[in-house]
Write a protein that holds these residues in place. Structure first.
Motif, mmCIF file in Angstrom:
data_model
loop_
_atom_site.group_PDB
_atom_site.id
_atom_site.type_symbol
_atom_site.label_atom_id
_atom_site.label_comp_id
_atom_site.label_asym_id
_atom_site.label_seq_id
_atom_site.Cartn_x
_atom_site.Cartn_y
_atom_site.Cartn_z
ATOM 1 N N GLY A 245 -51.633 -3.511 -17.197
ATOM 2 C CA GLY A 245 -51.497 -2.369 -16.218
ATOM 3 C C GLY A 245 -51.981 -3.040 -15.078
ATOM 4 O O GLY A 245 -51.307 -2.934 -13.807
ATOM 5 N N ILE A 246 -53.176 -3.507 -15.119
ATOM 6 C CA ILE A 246 -53.846 -3.977 -13.652
ATOM 7 C C ILE A 246 -53.222 -5.066 -13.014
ATOM 8 O O ILE A 246 -52.928 -4.885 -11.783
ATOM 9 C CB ILE A 246 -55.372 -4.130 -14.129
ATOM 10 C CG1 ILE A 246 -56.016 -3.075 -14.433
ATOM 11 C CG2 ILE A 246 -56.040 -4.800 -12.801
ATOM 12 C CD1 ILE A 246 -57.414 -3.056 -14.823
ATOM 13 N N LYS A 248 -50.081 -5.780 -13.334
ATOM 14 C CA LYS A 248 -49.059 -5.434 -12.730
ATOM 15 C C LYS A 248 -49.018 -4.819 -11.332
ATOM 16 O O LYS A 248 -48.344 -5.011 -10.497
ATOM 17 C CB LYS A 248 -48.526 -4.162 -13.827
ATOM 18 C CG LYS A 248 -46.895 -3.935 -13.676
ATOM 19 C CD LYS A 248 -46.763 -3.058 -14.900
ATOM 20 C CE LYS A 248 -45.550 -2.102 -14.432
ATOM 21 N NZ LYS A 248 -45.597 -1.090 -15.546
ATOM 22 N N GLY A 249 -50.332 -4.089 -11.191
ATOM 23 C CA GLY A 249 -50.650 -3.209 -10.057
ATOM 24 C C GLY A 249 -50.868 -4.070 -9.041
ATOM 25 O O GLY A 249 -50.676 -3.761 -7.637
ATOM 26 N N VAL A 251 -49.507 -6.956 -8.113
ATOM 27 C CA VAL A 251 -48.723 -7.920 -7.765
ATOM 28 C C VAL A 251 -48.534 -8.107 -6.197
ATOM 29 O O VAL A 251 -48.514 -9.075 -5.901
ATOM 30 C CB VAL A 251 -47.365 -7.644 -8.464
ATOM 31 C CG1 VAL A 251 -46.060 -8.555 -8.153
ATOM 32 C CG2 VAL A 251 -47.500 -8.085 -10.093
ATOM 33 N N SER A 252 -48.059 -6.971 -5.814
ATOM 34 C CA SER A 252 -47.791 -6.959 -4.440
ATOM 35 C C SER A 252 -48.811 -6.369 -3.424
ATOM 36 O O SER A 252 -48.908 -6.165 -2.061
ATOM 37 C CB SER A 252 -46.579 -6.586 -3.923
ATOM 38 O OG SER A 252 -46.710 -5.313 -4.097
ATOM 39 N N ASP A 253 -50.087 -5.580 -4.043
ATOM 40 C CA ASP A 253 -50.712 -4.800 -3.264
ATOM 41 C C ASP A 253 -52.020 -5.516 -2.652
ATOM 42 O O ASP A 253 -52.308 -6.360 -3.291
ATOM 43 C CB ASP A 253 -51.309 -3.494 -3.906
ATOM 44 C CG ASP A 253 -50.483 -2.532 -4.125
ATOM 45 O OD1 ASP A 253 -50.190 -1.882 -2.949
ATOM 46 O OD2 ASP A 253 -49.771 -2.067 -5.019
ATOM 47 N N PRO B 92 -54.256 0.979 -7.582
ATOM 48 C CA PRO B 92 -52.944 0.277 -7.673
ATOM 49 C C PRO B 92 -52.547 0.169 -8.867
ATOM 50 O O PRO B 92 -51.545 -0.096 -9.374
ATOM 51 C CB PRO B 92 -53.349 -0.895 -7.105
ATOM 52 C CG PRO B 92 -54.877 -1.120 -6.846
ATOM 53 C CD PRO B 92 -55.381 0.555 -6.820
ATOM 54 N N TRP B 93 -53.541 0.180 -10.044
ATOM 55 C CA TRP B 93 -53.296 -0.318 -11.458
ATOM 56 C C TRP B 93 -52.769 1.040 -12.153
ATOM 57 O O TRP B 93 -52.319 0.816 -13.602
ATOM 58 C CB TRP B 93 -54.417 -0.681 -12.024
ATOM 59 C CG TRP B 93 -55.803 -0.083 -12.071
ATOM 60 C CD1 TRP B 93 -56.042 0.850 -12.870
ATOM 61 C CD2 TRP B 93 -56.515 -0.011 -10.957
ATOM 62 N NE1 TRP B 93 -57.245 1.581 -12.513
ATOM 63 C CE2 TRP B 93 -57.649 1.054 -11.320
ATOM 64 C CE3 TRP B 93 -56.912 -0.718 -10.126
ATOM 65 C CZ2 TRP B 93 -58.835 1.319 -10.712
ATOM 66 C CZ3 TRP B 93 -58.001 -0.657 -9.070
ATOM 67 C CH2 TRP B 93 -59.071 0.581 -9.547
ATOM 68 N N ALA B 94 -52.989 2.174 -11.614
ATOM 69 C CA ALA B 94 -52.612 3.480 -12.258
ATOM 70 C C ALA B 94 -51.323 3.954 -12.344
ATOM 71 O O ALA B 94 -50.872 3.866 -11.001
ATOM 72 C CB ALA B 94 -53.649 4.488 -12.335
ATOM 73 N N VAL B 134 -46.187 2.557 -10.976
ATOM 74 C CA VAL B 134 -47.257 2.420 -10.317
ATOM 75 C C VAL B 134 -46.896 2.270 -8.678
ATOM 76 O O VAL B 134 -45.941 1.911 -8.296
ATOM 77 C CB VAL B 134 -48.007 0.927 -10.784
ATOM 78 C CG1 VAL B 134 -48.450 0.966 -12.468
ATOM 79 C CG2 VAL B 134 -47.154 -0.363 -10.584
ATOM 80 N N HIS B 136 -47.230 0.170 -6.088
ATOM 81 C CA HIS B 136 -46.369 -0.971 -5.383
ATOM 82 C C HIS B 136 -45.147 -0.621 -5.901
ATOM 83 O O HIS B 136 -44.229 -1.456 -5.273
ATOM 84 C CB HIS B 136 -47.178 -2.033 -5.740
ATOM 85 C CG HIS B 136 -46.537 -2.926 -7.027
ATOM 86 N ND1 HIS B 136 -45.606 -3.655 -7.092
ATOM 87 C CD2 HIS B 136 -47.015 -2.768 -8.373
ATOM 88 C CE1 HIS B 136 -45.256 -3.873 -8.422
ATOM 89 N NE2 HIS B 136 -46.254 -3.476 -9.257
ATOM 90 N N ARG B 143 -45.637 6.908 -1.762
ATOM 91 C CA ARG B 143 -47.055 6.884 -2.123
ATOM 92 C C ARG B 143 -47.773 7.959 -1.508
ATOM 93 O O ARG B 143 -48.910 8.522 -1.857
ATOM 94 C CB ARG B 143 -47.526 5.744 -1.552
ATOM 95 C CG ARG B 143 -47.084 4.228 -2.224
ATOM 96 C CD ARG B 143 -47.844 3.229 -1.660
ATOM 97 N NE ARG B 143 -46.638 1.836 -2.085
ATOM 98 C CZ ARG B 143 -46.969 0.714 -1.633
ATOM 99 N NH1 ARG B 143 -48.141 0.385 -1.117
ATOM 100 N NH2 ARG B 143 -45.955 -0.147 -1.900
#
Ligand SMILES: Nc1ncnc2c1ncn2[C@@H]1O[C@H](COP(=O)(O)OP(=O)(O)OP(=O)(O)O)[C@@H](O)[C@H]1O
Ligand SMILES: [Mg+2]
Lengths: 253, 257
Positions: A245-246, A248-249, A251-253, B92-94, B134, B136, B143
């Motif tokens: 999950g992390i 994935k999060g 990727v673009s942030d 960002p991961w949640a 998520v 992004h 958001r």
């Protein structure tokens, strides 16, 4: 996509081994065997079982040293990242450790800890720990201020903020440090066997060089690199699994 | 202060000073925020609006002076206030669901209960169906709605919103402004709203506090009253609305440049 990555890997291996074979046949130096000669030597070492007894020896300081470095390194790194004072106090040690010429420190280690396992574990730690500590510290320190403030404003306890915000945010960089630390640990383990007492794989290298059995020497070196690559790949797998999950999060942030 | 004012003001700021090292950000600032109303803080960039909001939130200590929320002096963050961050401040991961429920998670509300509450506010801000995405994977406007739903779900009496609409496009922004007016009408909460936009401030506010450039004090308080109860879509053509926009621009233009 996966398929393509795999065929690229195979292609680049073929190119490298091909170049090695050619260089060995030219020959670049009489002490430089061909790829096929080295593989043959590796085969002999394997069926004789020499390589396994050697790794049983080499892996001891490596595994112990890497485990110590990972646990203490990540712990110290988190602490450094959280506390300015502690950083000021501790991180110079690791910066010096990272840039110190290790070969010059080894006689000192031998003087204090003798020529046994302890000294070798120390060499592995000296190689592996700084990069783990410094990466972890930096990652923790650079956690986005705004999500930490968010945690505070929603009444998170210090513990919650560390466990639920700071560590997940820092974990990708912590893993980068861990991987770099493990590969440095491999170098440390071999270095300690070459510089302290020749045991394990270091012994194969030293011994086969002394009797001019260069294929065996290169076979041993090759096996180390192979093992390191396999282990790093395994670590990457674990990382992907743990932080699905992390990642994935991020990727673009 | 007498009882009358403490019972009608959700938040009172009393003689607050704030220095960052040698920069004086706030100078003897006093301001009341009436209960159930939306008050905008409007002022030039760098005048200390975020600083004031963070002091009220308890995220930043004042150098001197005090902030009173519902009769109690602020010493740190509390359950009576929730913050909507300008940069969203999402994990960002949640997933959206976990992000919205995160305020409740930090308060120790059990998982099924907090997710039920979060679901409700996700639907309220129009994000049903996006629970498992998520951040992004969402647009800026979406958001920000996650951030708003998170703040609403802890059910605080005071909502502190730091330029919540500055990162969204003009159409979305107008939609958000209308939604905000509905929220103020129906939620019975007190809103503190920072904005750069004069039109936005006049459109959504019961009270507008104009702040002077650093070191910041309140220079003027304006209370639009005439058009507040008219239909939402006629406000922008209302003559009082237009007059107030002009008047504020007159006051502020001297500070631009
Ligand atoms: N952590 C800090 N350290 C030092 N100075 C700061 C800090 N935070 C803010 N300042 C200064 O305090 C002043 C007020 O800052 P603040 O962020 O509150 O302004 P603002 O009104 O929110 O501005 P903007 O409209 O651009 O968001 C600014 O001049 C800024 O330079
Ligand atoms: Mg600001």
């Amino acid at each position: 996509m996966r398929h393509r990555a795999l065929s690229l890997k195979i292609l680049s291996s073929v190119l490298i081994f091909g170049a090695w074979e050619v260089a060995g046949r030219v020959p670049v130096s009489f002490a430089f065997p061909t790829f096929l000669e080295s593989m043959a030597a590796l085969w002999v070492l394997t069926i004789e079982g020499t390589i396994f007894t050697a790794y049983a020896e080499t892996l001891k300081p490596l595994v112990v040293g890497v485990l110590i470095s990972a646990f203490i390194g990540i712990g110290l790194g988190i602490w450094i990242g959280l506390s300015r004072k502690f950083e000021w106090f501790i991180s110079p040690i690791f910066i010096v450790m990272q840039s110190a010429p290790l070969a010059a420190l080894i006689p000192l280690l031998i003087m204090v800890y003798g020529i046994g396992l302890t000294s070798k574990v120390f060499v592995v730690c000296i190689m592996a720990m700084p990069v783990i500590v410094l990466n972890t510290g930096g990652a923790v320190r650079n956690t986005s201020v705004s999500i930490v403030e968010m945690g505070e404003s929603f009444l998170g306890t210090r513990r919650d903020i560390i466990m639920k915000i700071i560590l997940p945010a820092a974990s990708p960089i912590i893993f980068v440090g861990l991987r770099l630390g493990v590969s440095a640990g491999f170098i440390g383990a071999i270095l300690s066997e070459l510089k302290i007492t020749p045991t394990g794989v270091g012994d194969i290298i030293t011994y086969s060089r002394s009797i001019a059995d260069y294929p065996s020497m290169y076979a041993a070196i090759f096996s180390i690199i192979l093992l390191a690559v396999l282990f790093l790949n395994l670590l990457e797998r674990i990382e992907v699994m743990l932080f699905k999950g992390i990642n994935k999060g991020f990727v673009s942030d | 202060m007498n009882n009358q004012t403490t019972s009608t003001n959700a938040v009172s700021v009393r003689n607050v000073f704030k220095n960052y090292d040698d920069v004086e950000a706030l100078h003897d600032l006093s301001l009341d925020f009436p209960k159930g109303e939306l008050t905008s803080l409007l002022g030039p960039s760098g005048c200390g609006k975020t600083t004031l909001l963070k002091i009220i939130a308890g995220l930043l200590p004042a150098t001197s002076g005090e902030v009173i929320v519902n009769g109690k002096t602020v010493t740190g963050p509390g359950p009576d206030r929730a913050f909507v961050f300008q940069d969203f401040a999402l994990l960002p991961w949640a997933s959206v669901l976990r992000n919205v429920a995160f305020g409740l998670e930090l308060r120790g509300v059990p998982k099924s209960e907090r997710e039920a509450i979060a679901e409700k506010y996700i639907a309220d801000v129009g994000l049903s169906g996006f629970e498992q995405k998520v951040p992004h994977e969402l647009s800026g406007g979406m958001r920000q709605r996650v951030g708003l739903a998170r703040a609403l779900s802890v059910n605080a009496e005071v909502l502190l919103m730091d330029e919540p609409f500055s990162a969204v496009d003009e159409q979305t922004r107008r939609k958000f402004q209308e939604d905000l007016l509905n929220l103020v009408k129906h939620e019975n909460k007190t809103f503190l709203f920072v904005t750069h936009s004069i039109e936005e401030a006049v459109y959504v506010s019961d009270q507008i506090a104009l702040l002077l450039p650093r070191p910041s004090r309140v220079s003027e308080i304006i209370r639009p009253s005439g058009f507040r109860h008219k239909p939402i879509d006629s406000i922008r053509r209302d003559s009082e609305y237009l007059d107030i926009v002009d008047k504020i621009w007159e006051s502020l233009r001297t500070y631009v440049e």
